[in-house]
Scaffold this motif. Structure first.
Motif, PDB file in Angstrom:
ATOM      1  N   SER A  53      -8.908   5.382  -8.613  1.00 32.53           N
ATOM      2  CA  SER A  53      -8.123   4.633  -8.534  1.00 32.53           C
ATOM      3  C   SER A  53      -7.927   3.221  -8.892  1.00 32.53           C
ATOM      4  O   SER A  53      -7.112   2.869  -9.250  1.00 32.53           O
ATOM      5  CB  SER A  53      -7.330   4.627  -6.738  1.00 32.53           C
ATOM      6  OG  SER A  53      -5.825   3.743  -6.937  1.00 32.53           O
TER       7      SER A  53
ATOM      8  N   LEU B 168      -3.089   7.081   3.955  1.00 36.66           N
ATOM      9  CA  LEU B 168      -4.060   8.169   2.746  1.00 36.66           C
ATOM     10  C   LEU B 168      -4.551   9.721   4.102  1.00 36.66           C
ATOM     11  O   LEU B 168      -3.465  10.865   4.354  1.00 36.66           O
ATOM     12  CB  LEU B 168      -4.377   8.601   2.384  1.00 36.66           C
ATOM     13  CG  LEU B 168      -4.093   8.752   0.413  1.00 36.66           C
ATOM     14  CD1 LEU B 168      -5.360   8.573  -0.607  1.00 36.66           C
ATOM     15  CD2 LEU B 168      -3.247   9.204  -0.273  1.00 36.66           C
TER      16      LEU B 168
ATOM     17  N   GLN C  10      -5.571  -3.836   0.740  1.00 33.30           N
ATOM     18  CA  GLN C  10      -5.307  -3.510   0.564  1.00 33.30           C
ATOM     19  C   GLN C  10      -5.392  -2.169   0.127  1.00 33.30           C
ATOM     20  O   GLN C  10      -4.657  -0.793   0.423  1.00 33.30           O
ATOM     21  CB  GLN C  10      -4.329  -3.952  -1.325  1.00 33.30           C
ATOM     22  CG  GLN C  10      -3.141  -2.865  -1.495  1.00 33.30           C
ATOM     23  CD  GLN C  10      -3.195  -3.456  -3.635  1.00 33.30           C
ATOM     24  OE1 GLN C  10      -3.082  -4.538  -3.527  1.00 33.30           O
ATOM     25  NE2 GLN C  10      -2.505  -2.673  -4.226  1.00 33.30           N
ATOM     26  N   PHE C  11      -6.302  -1.449  -0.333  1.00 30.37           N
ATOM     27  CA  PHE C  11      -7.230  -0.668  -0.732  1.00 30.37           C
ATOM     28  C   PHE C  11      -7.243   0.179   0.062  1.00 30.37           C
ATOM     29  O   PHE C  11      -7.242   1.359   0.322  1.00 30.37           O
ATOM     30  CB  PHE C  11      -8.164  -1.421  -1.859  1.00 30.37           C
ATOM     31  CG  PHE C  11      -7.785  -0.746  -3.713  1.00 30.37           C
ATOM     32  CD1 PHE C  11      -7.473   0.816  -4.009  1.00 30.37           C
ATOM     33  CD2 PHE C  11      -7.215  -1.971  -3.706  1.00 30.37           C
ATOM     34  CE1 PHE C  11      -6.963  -0.260  -5.498  1.00 30.37           C
ATOM     35  CE2 PHE C  11      -6.960  -2.144  -5.234  1.00 30.37           C
ATOM     36  CZ  PHE C  11      -6.343  -1.408  -6.065  1.00 30.37           C
TER      37      PHE C  11
ATOM     38  N   SER D 101      -1.379  12.166  -4.177  1.00 33.04           N
ATOM     39  CA  SER D 101      -1.810  11.247  -3.145  1.00 33.04           C
ATOM     40  C   SER D 101      -1.098  12.202  -1.886  1.00 33.04           C
ATOM     41  O   SER D 101      -2.411  12.620  -1.446  1.00 33.04           O
ATOM     42  CB  SER D 101      -0.454  10.497  -2.017  1.00 33.04           C
ATOM     43  OG  SER D 101      -0.760   9.181  -2.640  1.00 33.04           O
TER      44      SER D 101
ATOM     45  N   MET E  96      -9.610   6.972  -4.450  1.00 32.77           N
ATOM     46  CA  MET E  96      -9.979   6.145  -4.142  1.00 32.77           C
ATOM     47  C   MET E  96     -10.417   5.217  -5.308  1.00 32.77           C
ATOM     48  O   MET E  96     -10.509   4.310  -6.507  1.00 32.77           O
ATOM     49  CB  MET E  96     -10.083   5.128  -3.334  1.00 32.77           C
ATOM     50  CG  MET E  96      -8.929   5.947  -2.044  1.00 32.77           C
ATOM     51  SD  MET E  96      -7.425   5.398  -2.125  1.00 32.77           S
ATOM     52  CE  MET E  96      -7.409   3.341  -2.416  1.00 32.77           C
TER      53      MET E  96
ATOM     54  N   SER F  21       2.748   2.246  -3.286  1.00 29.00           N
ATOM     55  CA  SER F  21       1.888   2.425  -4.526  1.00 29.00           C
ATOM     56  C   SER F  21       1.612   4.032  -3.920  1.00 29.00           C
ATOM     57  O   SER F  21       1.215   4.736  -5.021  1.00 29.00           O
ATOM     58  CB  SER F  21       0.483   1.585  -4.995  1.00 29.00           C
ATOM     59  OG  SER F  21      -0.591   1.610  -3.754  1.00 29.00           O
ATOM     60  N   LEU F  22       1.311   4.199  -2.815  1.00 28.77           N
ATOM     61  CA  LEU F  22       0.787   5.691  -2.350  1.00 28.77           C
ATOM     62  C   LEU F  22       2.451   6.548  -2.772  1.00 28.77           C
ATOM     63  O   LEU F  22       1.783   7.691  -3.575  1.00 28.77           O
ATOM     64  CB  LEU F  22       1.215   5.830  -1.355  1.00 28.77           C
ATOM     65  CG  LEU F  22      -0.421   5.314  -0.938  1.00 28.77           C
ATOM     66  CD1 LEU F  22      -0.721   5.551   0.489  1.00 28.77           C
ATOM     67  CD2 LEU F  22      -1.937   6.011  -1.887  1.00 28.77           C
TER      68      LEU F  22
ATOM     69  N   SER G  65       0.464  -1.110   0.040  1.00 30.34           N
ATOM     70  CA  SER G  65      -0.205   0.407   0.270  1.00 30.34           C
ATOM     71  C   SER G  65       1.012   1.494   0.137  1.00 30.34           C
ATOM     72  O   SER G  65       0.431   2.388  -0.848  1.00 30.34           O
ATOM     73  CB  SER G  65      -1.063   0.197   1.475  1.00 30.34           C
ATOM     74  OG  SER G  65      -1.432  -1.005   0.924  1.00 30.34           O
ATOM     75  N   SER G  66       1.584   1.219   0.837  1.00 24.90           N
ATOM     76  CA  SER G  66       2.688   2.182   0.389  1.00 24.90           C
ATOM     77  C   SER G  66       4.059   2.862  -0.858  1.00 24.90           C
ATOM     78  O   SER G  66       3.701   3.821  -1.140  1.00 24.90           O
ATOM     79  CB  SER G  66       3.648   1.922   2.512  1.00 24.90           C
ATOM     80  OG  SER G  66       4.721   0.800   2.146  1.00 24.90           O
TER      81      SER G  66
ATOM     82  N   GLU H  32      -4.524   1.629   1.834  1.00 23.34           N
ATOM     83  CA  GLU H  32      -4.207   2.903   1.485  1.00 23.34           C
ATOM     84  C   GLU H  32      -4.708   3.571   1.699  1.00 23.34           C
ATOM     85  O   GLU H  32      -4.452   4.869   2.124  1.00 23.34           O
ATOM     86  CB  GLU H  32      -4.563   2.735  -0.249  1.00 23.34           C
ATOM     87  CG  GLU H  32      -3.093   2.009  -1.248  1.00 23.34           C
ATOM     88  CD  GLU H  32      -3.112   2.016  -2.577  1.00 23.34           C
ATOM     89  OE1 GLU H  32      -3.667   2.795  -2.970  1.00 23.34           O
ATOM     90  OE2 GLU H  32      -2.641   1.013  -2.873  1.00 23.34           O
TER      91      GLU H  32
END
Lengths: 224, 408
Positions: free
Chosen positions: B303, B335, B327-328, B21, B300, B13-14, B10-11, B331
């Motif tokens: 995304s 965030l 995962q999402f 982000s 999101m 992809s951010l 997750s981190s 995220e």
């Protein structure tokens, strides 16, 4: 006597679109032995992709039975199918489906992340897998820095990383030039020789020629 | 998927979309920063106000004109209290000290310096209520009050303003047109009841009434009670109804033309106002956080759509719905927590700036960041992440892998 890994009996698949029911697979009987290299051929709309999705646990049949390694897998839940895909299945797609923001090594390691392997183990196995497909020098490349053939070899390394029993290749040479195609088909043949079961969907006779057995489909039934 | 992998996925992809982000969480950052600033200023104001009324002792009572209750004396109320009331309270009530004050302001000059400042017409008991030390000279005494003497005691700052480093004792000052002799200087006391006591000039209450204002009222009477404070309040009311000839046997406070309050009454009122203020600020903040949360949800959803093929691939190679959902969702939570941390930092920074500005105008303002604000900012941003990240994450998790892999 070789063990049968896939056994379908009177398998059907219908799609429900509003009120219209479309019969895509019309009662298939099919047995694939462990270690076979099979090509699934047929015109578009013949149901070969649907069949492959069911065989690889991405989809479920509507009726009939599917025995995988002697186990009835007809009515598995989504999570059970995901677990089977993780442990038993390797995928090679026409469009490669590499994650564009992960490098080559990370892409290959991805299934091991879901399998819960340790980081050291992941790196070691992924590096070996990439060396086996001749890409040991490009671990930190991003997918868009690779040629089509190289991308597909990365995808094959990813498909093999969990030591699956069956490799499903969906038009693996569809986006490749002839040299790369030969390379990829060569790797698939090598896998077959090493004892893997390989199921390849293709409409290219040249590609199908590499398989030891060709299953032809038309209008939802197996014709040969 | 194991937790460390989940966090890393997750981190990562951010991080690959840092600027997006950042823009996504800007709403949360502003919302949280606003909460922190508002709570900081709110608490600062409450602390400041409480500090203005506190420390006089729980036995101190105030009597003001009008039946309006606590707060500082208002100039718009009919002045009904006078020295006879104070005398009656001292004679008949359970009080050790009764002190009358008439407050005004006037132009003051001494030698070549002149200024405009607060005048407190006081009796000799004033410093027993508002404790202060005499720096030099003496305070107003009983004799000054009875004879309406033209004498003045200076607050610490006003003494400096008028006389600099020179000793003011015995010097002449002119208040409006009234000449007076300086007899004493009070040590610094700071600010109480919203006026700077160090800028104040004390005259005898009688002198102020007759020679400066030509009135006979006093602004308020303060006293120290013996025994139970509530009983003392009732006794004070009874005495004043008697002296004011108010027929009020049922003790209906609305019929009185005065009000009696204790320090704790004032504290309670202020605390109540502070709570209402905090509630108001919190609801404004809640709106901004909801708006920020909708921004997160929107982003999101975009995304998830953009990464349909990624989701398809992850599911094909064995990711479960739970894996994708987590995962999402993670995220979104990362965030909002990141936005929360950033918002807290920004909020503290601006609170500090605001306190600097306020300190320049308000004596005794203190910079506070309530720890509860930081904790709740954390909790709220997490909750916002879960609340607004769940729907997009659920959508991602429910995607059909076959459809997702084919998505263009």
């Amino acid at each position: 006597m070789p063990e049968s890994i896939i056994e379908l009996k009177n398998l059907t698949k219908t799609y429900q679109n509003d009120d219209v029911e479309t019969l895509v697979l019309r009662g298939l009987d099919l047995t694939i032995q462990a270690g076979e290299f099979v090509a699934l051929m047929g015109p578009s709309g013949s149901g070969k992709s649907t069949l492959m999705h069911i065989l690889s646990f991405l989809d479920r049949p509507t009726n009939g039975s599917y025995m995988y390694r002697g186990r009835d897998v007809t009515a598995l839940t989504a999570d059970e199918r995901a677990a089977l895909r993780l442990s038993d299945i390797g995928f090679v797609f026409q469009a490669f489906h590499l994650l564009p923001k992960l490098n080559v090594l990370e892409n290959v390691m991805l299934p091991l992340v879901y399998a819960g392997a340790s980081i050291a183990d992941r790196k070691q196995r992924a590096t070996e897998a990439l060396q086996n497909v001749g890409l040991g020098e490009r671990l930190d490349f991003l997918p868009n820095q690779l040629s089509g053939g190289q991308k597909q070899r990365v995808a094959i390394a990813r498909a093999l990383i969990n030591n699956p029993s069956v490799i499903f290749a969906d038009e693996p040479t569809g986006n490749l030039d002839s040299v790369s195609s030969e390379q990829v088909l060569g790797i698939l043949s090598d896998l077959h020789r090493d004892g893997k079961t390989v199921v390849m969907v293709t409409h290219e006779p040249d590609a199908a020629a590499h398989a030891k057995r060709i299953i032809r489909m038309k209008d939802g039934v197996i014709t040969a | 998927m194991r937790i460390p992998d989940l966090v890393r996925t997750s981190s990562d992809s951010l991080r690959r979309n840092t600027s997006r982000s950042f823009l996504t969480v800007l709403g949360i950052v502003i919302g949280i920063a606003a909460v922190i600033v508002m709570l900081s200023i709110g608490q600062g104001a409450q602390g400041y106000v409480l500090n203005q009324v506190a420390n006089l002792g729980s036995d101190v009572l105030f009597v003001e004109s009008g039946n309006g209750g606590g707060g500082p004396p208002s100039p718009f109320v009919q002045q009904t209290l006078n020295l006879k009331d104070a005398a009656a309270l001292a004679k008949r009530g359970p009080f050790t000290v009764v002190s009358s004050v008439v407050i005004t302001n006037a132009a003051v000059s001494a030698q070549e310096n002149s200024t405009f400042t607060d005048i407190a017409g006081s009796d000799e008991f004033q410093l027993d209520i508002f404790p202060a030390e005499i720096a030099t000279g003496r305070f107003i005494d009983h004799e000054d009050v009875t004879s309406s003497a033209r004498v003045a005691v200076l607050g610490w700052d006003i003494a400096k303003d008028l006389f600099g480093d020179q000793d003011p004792i015995g010097e002449r000052i002119t208040i409006r047109n009234l000449p007076a002799r300086v007899i004493g200087v009070v040590t610094p006391q700071g600010s109480k009841f919203f006026s700077n006591l160090d800028k104040r000039i004390y005259l005898p209450v009688t002198t102020t009434q007759r020679e400066l204002l030509n009135v006979d009222y006093v602004s308020y009477i303060s006293m120290k009670a013996i025994g139970d404070i509530e009983i003392a309040k009732d006794e004070a009311r009874a005495i004043l109804r008697d002296t004011h000839a108010i027929d009020n046997p049922n003790a209906d406070l609305a019929k009185d033309d005065f009000s009696v309050s204790s320090q704790s009454d004032a504290v309670n009122i202020i605390a109540g106002v502070g709570f209402a203020l905090t509630l108001l600020l919190a609801s404004i903040a809640a709106i901004s956080l909801v708006v920020g949360g909708i921004g997160i949800m929107n982003m999101m959803l975009v995304s998830v759509t953009e990464r349909t093929r990624e989701i398809g691939l992850r599911k094909a190679i064995g990711g479960t719905e739970q894996d994708i959902l987590r995962q999402f969702l993670l995220e979104a939570i990362m965030l909002t927590i990141g936005g929360g941390v950033l918002g807290i930092t920004v909020g503290i920074f601006f609170s500090f700036l605001a306190s600097l500005a306020l300190k320049a105008f308000v004596d005794g303002w203190v910079f506070v960041i309530p720890p509860s604000a930081i904790i709740s900012a954390f909790l709220v941003s997490t909750v916002v992440g879960i609340a607004f990240g769940y729907y997009p994450a659920k959508r991602a998790a429910k995607l059909d892998p076959i459809e997702a892999l084919r998505y263009e």
